[in-house]
Design an enzyme around this catalytic site. Structure first.
Site, short mmCIF file in Angstrom:
data_model
loop_
_atom_site.label_atom_id
_atom_site.label_comp_id
_atom_site.label_asym_id
_atom_site.label_seq_id
_atom_site.Cartn_x
_atom_site.Cartn_y
_atom_site.Cartn_z
N GLU A 298 -10.61 6.93 1.92
CA GLU A 298 -11.25 5.61 1.94
C GLU A 298 -11.79 5.28 3.33
O GLU A 298 -12.84 4.65 3.45
CB GLU A 298 -10.25 4.54 1.47
N ARG B 42 3.62 -2.96 -11.11
CA ARG B 42 2.77 -3.86 -11.91
C ARG B 42 2.74 -3.42 -13.37
O ARG B 42 2.67 -2.22 -13.66
CB ARG B 42 1.34 -3.88 -11.37
N ARG C 82 -12.39 -2.97 5.76
CA ARG C 82 -12.15 -2.99 4.32
C ARG C 82 -11.95 -4.44 3.90
O ARG C 82 -11.16 -5.17 4.52
CB ARG C 82 -10.88 -2.19 4.02
N ASN D 6 -8.36 -1.80 8.39
CA ASN D 6 -7.88 -2.27 7.10
C ASN D 6 -6.75 -3.26 7.38
O ASN D 6 -5.60 -2.87 7.58
CB ASN D 6 -7.39 -1.08 6.27
N HIS E 169 -10.00 -0.68 -5.74
CA HIS E 169 -10.06 0.75 -5.35
C HIS E 169 -11.49 1.30 -5.40
O HIS E 169 -11.67 2.52 -5.49
CB HIS E 169 -9.21 1.64 -6.29
#
Ligand code: ADP
Length: 402
Positions: A388, A245, A95, A7, A184
């Site tokens: 993940e 955010r 990823r 990743n 995601h």
């Protein structure tokens, strides 16, 4: 088959080596602050019962090549390594944050695939170029080992037009590909599949709302195993309130700020991405710190928690209607797995959805999949730790076996 999962971010690289015979983790770690004066390199091998299994170095890591070099050296290191030669690695799963409209599944990486990932880069300017660098470094340092790209956006590619199009001139979608892509996806897919297994059902036979609450937060409505809507948009800025955010906001606020505060588009973008969300309301973005401040009686921390939960509740209602019938709600990621207070605020008084929280079962951090609703609850609430890396490794194996 042994699969190395990479990743690669703009200044970091996370990695994990898995043995897919039994899906066990052989080694894992992270390289941080690539390109800065002092970087950090961490390597851990499993089983990690002895302290000697971990290597940690603070040193200058000039670029991604040096980071990948560290990973390759460590996994085959005479003392700490878990393999003898890199040819024992059967595949590398990468990823990739943004696959645009183009990628509907994970793919083996070749030159045309790399070109398309580069072409899509304007939609993920910090991420996609870093992923390409990760692939190129893997090609250089593990020659002959196949590389597979696993996109965060793929799981959401089943959304119908009515969910992914924005109500703006349609030409903007056709010309610039402006639409909802979501993020995601690997995590949402993993927990949606796991919950079906745990409920002894086929994914095609259940409807689930997945709630990924980490630093970034998103939800997905998953109907019969397929994503039909998700809260993040063209970028991860949309939807829920997050650490820093804003999530959903009236777009007219942007024009108002430009006019009345003379802010540039770049400044507004930075404010919405980095200075908003929980941080914008109470000055803190780590949930643990927010709870500590709320316990001291701080009103802004309490308000941030209330706003955070309220937004998730609104999406639960919306997605329950989108799905028509609901079997389970699944919480995952840092906050979803560890924060019992947030979960209890989100699931309070949801008779209208048929969800009844069991306060005892909900208590504390949850590190293994667990039901947190009462036996009588019509819709089951679950906490399922996300994984993940494992999902990327599974997809990688599936692509190569196809
Ligand atoms: P990322 O999106 O970076 O992968 P994580 O999934 O690790 O993030 O989630 C990070 C969030 O999880 C942070 O807000 C952190 O405060 C929260 N978190 C971690 N542990 C706990 C805990 N014990 N209680 C409440 N929140 C927690």
């Amino acid at each position: 088959m042994k699969v190395l999962v990479i990743n690669a971010g703009s200044s970091s690289m996370k990695y994990q080596l898995l043995n897919m015979e039994d899906e066990s983790v052989m080694a894992t770690g992270l390289v941080e602050r690539i390109g800065e004066a002092t970087g950090k390199m961490i390597y851990k091998k499993f089983p990690d019962t002895d302290a000697e299994a971990k290597v940690e170095r603070d040193d200058h890591v000039p670029d991604h090549r040096a980071a990948m070099h560290f990973v390759v050296e460590m996994i085959k290191d005479a003392e700490y390594g878990v393999i003898k030669d890199t040819n024992e690695v059967g595949a590398i799963g990468h990823r990739v944050v943004q696959g645009g409209d183009h990628f509907k599944s994970s793919v083996r990486v070749d030159e045309p695939v790399k070109d398309i990932i580069k072409e899509i880069s304007p939609l993920a300017p910090l991420h996609n170029p870093a992923h390409i660098t990760g692939v190129e470094m893997a090609e250089e340092l593990l020659p002959g080992v196949p590389n597979v790209a696993v996109f965060d956006t793929v799981f959401h590619q089943t959304m119908p037009e009515q969910a992914f199009l924005y109500a703006i001139p349609r030409s903007l979608y056709e010309d610039l590909k402006i639409r909802r892509y979501g993020a995601h996806g690997t995590s949402h897919k993993y927990v949606a599949q796991q919950v079906a297994i745990l409920m002894d059902k086929k994914p095609e036979d259940i409807n689930v709302i997945t709630v990924h609450l980490g630093n970034g937060c998103s939800m997905a409505a998953v109907k019969n195993g397929k994503c039909v809507d998700t809260s993040m948009g063209m970028t991860p800025l949309a939807g829920l309130m997050m650490g820093t955010r804003s999530g959903d906001i009236d777009p007219a606020v942007l024009a108002y700020l430009a006019e009345h505060k003379k802010m540039t588009i770049k400044e507004i973008d930075t404010m919405l991405n980095k200075e908003s969300g929980l941080k914008g309301i109470c000055g803190l973005n780590d949930m643990r710190d927010i709870h500590a401040k709320a316990e001291e009686g701080d009103a802004s921390a309490k308000l941030a928690l209330e706003m955070f939960s309220y937004r998730i509740r609104k999406y639960l209602g919306a997605y329950a209607v989108v799905l028509g019938s609901l079997d389970a709600v699944v919480f995952t990621a840092g906050i979803g797995e560890n924060d019992d207070i947030a979960r209890s605020m989100i699931l309070a008084d949801l008779d209208c959805l048929g969800i009844e929280l069991d306060r005892g079962k909900n208590e504390g951090r949850i590190q293994e999949a667990k039901v947190i609703s009462t036996d009588a609850s019509r819709v089951k609430a679950w906490v399922i730790p996300t994984n993940e890396e494992l999902q990327i490794a599974r997809e990688t194996v599936a692509v190569l076996n196809n």
